[in-house]
Design a protein around this motif. Sequence first.
Motif, PDB file in Angstrom:
ATOM      1  N   LYS A   1       0.836  -1.201   0.000  1.00 25.64           N
ATOM      2  CA  LYS A   1       0.000   0.000   0.000  1.00 25.64           C
ATOM      3  C   LYS A   1       0.868   1.247   0.000  1.00 25.64           C
ATOM      4  O   LYS A   1       1.620   1.481   0.938  1.00 25.64           O
ATOM      5  N   GLY A   2       0.712   2.009  -1.060  1.00 28.65           N
ATOM      6  CA  GLY A   2       1.504   3.234  -1.114  1.00 28.65           C
ATOM      7  C   GLY A   2       0.696   4.390  -1.652  1.00 28.65           C
ATOM      8  O   GLY A   2      -0.498   4.265  -1.926  1.00 28.65           O
ATOM      9  N   ILE A   3       1.360   5.496  -1.808  1.00 29.48           N
ATOM     10  CA  ILE A   3       0.718   6.682  -2.366  1.00 29.48           C
ATOM     11  C   ILE A   3       1.804   7.469  -3.081  1.00 29.48           C
ATOM     12  O   ILE A   3       2.966   7.417  -2.683  1.00 29.48           O
ATOM     13  N   GLU A   4       1.444   8.113  -4.179  1.00 29.33           N
ATOM     14  CA  GLU A   4       2.372   9.082  -4.753  1.00 29.33           C
ATOM     15  C   GLU A   4       1.898  10.426  -4.245  1.00 29.33           C
ATOM     16  O   GLU A   4       0.978  11.027  -4.793  1.00 29.33           O
ATOM     17  N   SER A   5       2.512  10.854  -3.168  1.00 29.08           N
ATOM     18  CA  SER A   5       2.056  12.085  -2.540  1.00 29.08           C
ATOM     19  C   SER A   5       2.626  13.297  -3.253  1.00 29.08           C
ATOM     20  O   SER A   5       3.826  13.387  -3.494  1.00 29.08           O
ATOM     21  N   ASP A   6       1.759  14.226  -3.583  1.00 31.26           N
ATOM     22  CA  ASP A   6       2.233  15.503  -4.105  1.00 31.26           C
ATOM     23  C   ASP A   6       3.128  16.155  -3.061  1.00 31.26           C
ATOM     24  O   ASP A   6       2.830  16.111  -1.870  1.00 31.26           O
ATOM     25  N   ILE A   7       4.208  16.739  -3.529  1.00 31.96           N
ATOM     26  CA  ILE A   7       5.005  17.590  -2.649  1.00 31.96           C
ATOM     27  C   ILE A   7       4.406  18.981  -2.799  1.00 31.96           C
ATOM     28  O   ILE A   7       4.406  19.546  -3.889  1.00 31.96           O
ATOM     29  N   LEU A   8       3.847  19.494  -1.748  1.00 34.47           N
ATOM     30  CA  LEU A   8       3.181  20.789  -1.839  1.00 34.47           C
ATOM     31  C   LEU A   8       4.220  21.907  -1.970  1.00 34.47           C
ATOM     32  O   LEU A   8       5.424  21.669  -1.862  1.00 34.47           O
ATOM     33  N   GLY A   9       3.729  23.097  -2.206  1.00 35.26           N
ATOM     34  CA  GLY A   9       4.609  24.237  -2.465  1.00 35.26           C
ATOM     35  C   GLY A   9       5.691  24.429  -1.420  1.00 35.26           C
ATOM     36  O   GLY A   9       6.822  24.800  -1.728  1.00 35.26           O
ATOM     37  N   ASP A  10       5.360  24.139  -0.161  1.00 34.54           N
ATOM     38  CA  ASP A  10       6.341  24.358   0.909  1.00 34.54           C
ATOM     39  C   ASP A  10       7.140  23.097   1.223  1.00 34.54           C
ATOM     40  O   ASP A  10       7.886  23.052   2.200  1.00 34.54           O
ATOM     41  N   GLY A  11       6.966  22.052   0.408  1.00 32.66           N
ATOM     42  CA  GLY A  11       7.744  20.834   0.615  1.00 32.66           C
ATOM     43  C   GLY A  11       7.072  19.824   1.523  1.00 32.66           C
ATOM     44  O   GLY A  11       7.611  18.741   1.765  1.00 32.66           O
ATOM     45  N   SER A  12       5.887  20.158   2.029  1.00 34.01           N
ATOM     46  CA  SER A  12       5.219  19.190   2.905  1.00 34.01           C
ATOM     47  C   SER A  12       4.459  18.162   2.073  1.00 34.01           C
ATOM     48  O   SER A  12       4.209  18.356   0.887  1.00 34.01           O
ATOM     49  N   LEU A  13       4.087  17.049   2.732  1.00 33.28           N
ATOM     50  CA  LEU A  13       3.338  16.005   2.044  1.00 33.28           C
ATOM     51  C   LEU A  13       1.843  16.262   2.199  1.00 33.28           C
ATOM     52  O   LEU A  13       1.422  17.189   2.884  1.00 33.28           O
ATOM     53  N   ASP A  14       1.061  15.370   1.586  1.00 35.53           N
ATOM     54  CA  ASP A  14      -0.329  15.703   1.325  1.00 35.53           C
ATOM     55  C   ASP A  14      -1.352  15.275   2.387  1.00 35.53           C
ATOM     56  O   ASP A  14      -2.490  15.699   2.330  1.00 35.53           O
ATOM     57  N   TYR A  15      -1.001  14.396   3.318  1.00 32.81           N
ATOM     58  CA  TYR A  15      -1.994  13.960   4.309  1.00 32.81           C
ATOM     59  C   TYR A  15      -1.448  14.198   5.712  1.00 32.81           C
ATOM     60  O   TYR A  15      -0.253  14.433   5.895  1.00 32.81           O
ATOM     61  N   ASN A  16      -2.314  14.049   6.687  1.00 36.48           N
ATOM     62  CA  ASN A  16      -1.830  14.148   8.059  1.00 36.48           C
ATOM     63  C   ASN A  16      -1.149  12.838   8.461  1.00 36.48           C
ATOM     64  O   ASN A  16      -1.223  11.841   7.739  1.00 36.48           O
ATOM     65  N   GLU A  17      -0.515  12.840   9.611  1.00 40.58           N
ATOM     66  CA  GLU A  17       0.270  11.673  10.034  1.00 40.58           C
ATOM     67  C   GLU A  17      -0.566  10.419  10.180  1.00 40.58           C
ATOM     68  O   GLU A  17      -0.104   9.313   9.918  1.00 40.58           O
ATOM     69  N   ASP A  18      -1.810  10.606  10.612  1.00 41.52           N
ATOM     70  CA  ASP A  18      -2.666   9.437  10.809  1.00 41.52           C
ATOM     71  C   ASP A  18      -2.794   8.652   9.501  1.00 41.52           C
ATOM     72  O   ASP A  18      -2.688   7.424   9.488  1.00 41.52           O
ATOM     73  N   ILE A  19      -3.001   9.372   8.402  1.00 44.49           N
ATOM     74  CA  ILE A  19      -3.126   8.691   7.106  1.00 44.49           C
ATOM     75  C   ILE A  19      -1.756   8.227   6.618  1.00 44.49           C
ATOM     76  O   ILE A  19      -1.581   7.077   6.204  1.00 44.49           O
ATOM     77  N   LEU A  20      -0.773   9.115   6.686  1.00 45.93           N
ATOM     78  CA  LEU A  20       0.562   8.757   6.183  1.00 45.93           C
ATOM     79  C   LEU A  20       1.082   7.476   6.837  1.00 45.93           C
ATOM     80  O   LEU A  20       1.714   6.640   6.191  1.00 45.93           O
ATOM     81  N   SER A  21       0.781   7.309   8.113  1.00 43.69           N
ATOM     82  CA  SER A  21       1.335   6.158   8.838  1.00 43.69           C
ATOM     83  C   SER A  21       0.679   4.846   8.412  1.00 43.69           C
ATOM     84  O   SER A  21       1.137   3.771   8.765  1.00 43.69           O
ATOM     85  N   ARG A  22      -0.396   4.925   7.646  1.00 45.74           N
ATOM     86  CA  ARG A  22      -1.065   3.690   7.216  1.00 45.74           C
ATOM     87  C   ARG A  22      -0.460   3.077   5.953  1.00 45.74           C
ATOM     88  O   ARG A  22      -0.773   1.956   5.588  1.00 45.74           O
ATOM     89  N   PHE A  23       0.369   3.837   5.271  1.00 44.29           N
ATOM     90  CA  PHE A  23       0.964   3.304   4.036  1.00 44.29           C
ATOM     91  C   PHE A  23       2.201   2.470   4.340  1.00 44.29           C
ATOM     92  O   PHE A  23       2.915   2.729   5.303  1.00 44.29           O
ATOM     93  N   ASP A  24       2.454   1.481   3.463  1.00 42.48           N
ATOM     94  CA  ASP A  24       3.722   0.756   3.556  1.00 42.48           C
ATOM     95  C   ASP A  24       4.868   1.645   3.092  1.00 42.48           C
ATOM     96  O   ASP A  24       5.994   1.525   3.552  1.00 42.48           O
TER      97      ASP A  24
END
Length: 565
Positions: free
Chosen positions: A392-415
């Motif tokens: 389980k993964g995601i291709e997360s957009d790198i936002l303008g300030d370099g941050s990723l696209d979801y909060n930690e709760d969601i991010l931590s669910r990906f492999d």
Amino acid sequence: MVTNSEIESAFELLGKLMELHGENSFKAKSYLSASYNISKLNGELSEMTSEEMDTIPSIGVAIKQKIQSLLSTGHIKLLDELLEKTPSGVVEMMSIKGIGPKKVSTIWKELEIETIDELKYACLENRLSLLKGFGEKTQKTVLENIQFYQKHKNKFRYAEVEQESLLMFQLLKKYFTDEEISFTGEFRRYYEVLDKIDLLTSAPLEEVMEMLNESQFDQLQEIENTIHAKTTEGTLFQISFSEKNNFYKNLFITTGNEVHVEDVKKRISDFDSKHFSSEEEIYQSAGLSFILPELREGINEIELATENKLPQLIEMKEIKGVVHAHSKWSDGNNTIEEMARYSMKLGYEYLCISDHSKSATYASGLSAEQVLQQHSEINKLNQRLSPFKIFKGIESDILGDGSLDYNEDILSRFDFVIASIHQNFKMSEEKATERLIRAIENPYTTILGHPTGRLLLSRIGYPINHKAVIEVAAKNNVVIEINAHPWRLDLDWRWIQFAISLGVEISINPDAHNLSGIHDIYYGTLAARKGMLTQKMTFNSRNVNELEEYFTIRKSKIGSMAAKQ
Ligand SMILES: [Zn+2]
Ligand SMILES: [Zn+2]
């Protein structure tokens, strides 16, 4: 002299540019109808008096002034101003059938597309069909029209001419069974972009000419011992002749780049008068271990060959799984199950699915809720498809300030998380590098996706400081992908040696948006080999168990990494 047809084109362009920029639509239409009426004229405008011009329908005072300006100066001020603020690729886009100025404007403004090739790529990625007012049918037509438009352009990505080149090779082989025939030059070195395909043969060129004459070519001529044959698709073949007894010597001379060839030659006394029965013999005489064609770029391959230190290059059969693939959940054409079953069929042990993240609205990026739904689908599939595994993964957009696209709760669910830039490409090198570095330093980032966003022959990508980015990746244990799509091949192979020297692993990722996209791993592998990538440093040469373990260990460290930040 300015002709009617030039004036007609100028007004057509003027009308279209007005529409493109959303200016007064009444005026835009009047320019277009002026253009139409000029096309119907019998006499040349340049020979008409002012009174005669007044009799032409739909040509009022303002338009007449513009015609006179064009006739006397070659310019229309308004047209120059509009051209000034329109990228040339956008102007060019308006010449593609099936998309008028309004649609081009939407494509330009909403997808930030500024060249025809970028537009073509967006069609291939299904992004055009997702735009309001477009749809799948329009996308298909646009793609066909672009292909038509580009037919006569003369630079090619390797993958686009490979098939045709192999056919030419087989044809020569079939006709000249007793002769030597080989690819040579940049094609033989698997160069990513080519302007011609070179072949070397011991077959007499008159006979080759005769044979080729039976097929359809746009251009076929012999110039200085080389046949130039341009296919109706626009591909240029150059077939050179070599005597049989000098074939391998000439093959060596024509394959490597100049720096490489000269360096090897100077290590062999009497090179010019010698005969060689193989390329191996040439390298042996030079006191070097054999250097594969794709490495003959005059970088450091000779230095390594003197010490017998050339690495064993990664091979297709050593790639164990598909990393970076999209499904119908975002902008892919196939379901996860279809992608997984096809990967299995090709002999892969796993599929690392990575649909687009929520900010990627242009690509139907997944909301947090959809992520959870997708994960439950993957859980079910994994039960059925075992021992094959979908990660389980995601291709997360790198936002303008370099941050990723979801909060930690969601991010931590990906492999795993692939972090990529897809929007706001216009950045200074400093800004782009900072943006990437911040994303790499995010403890959830596993892989950096297509580092520069380039599309070969169509988009340069944003400028980055490769060295700095790679150094930070090394420090943060982040893998860098070679996006294997033959238009991207990003990370560029020229940076691979540096990356692996710092211990950064490279993942050969197809970024597949459909089943056939998975095959692009092949092109990524060709590029990786040019950069001397080894099996050991290839992320997805891990088998399924090794990868599972890697993800588990890496995830277990995220807490402490986050705490350190
Ligand atoms: Zn991407
Ligand atoms: Zn992708």
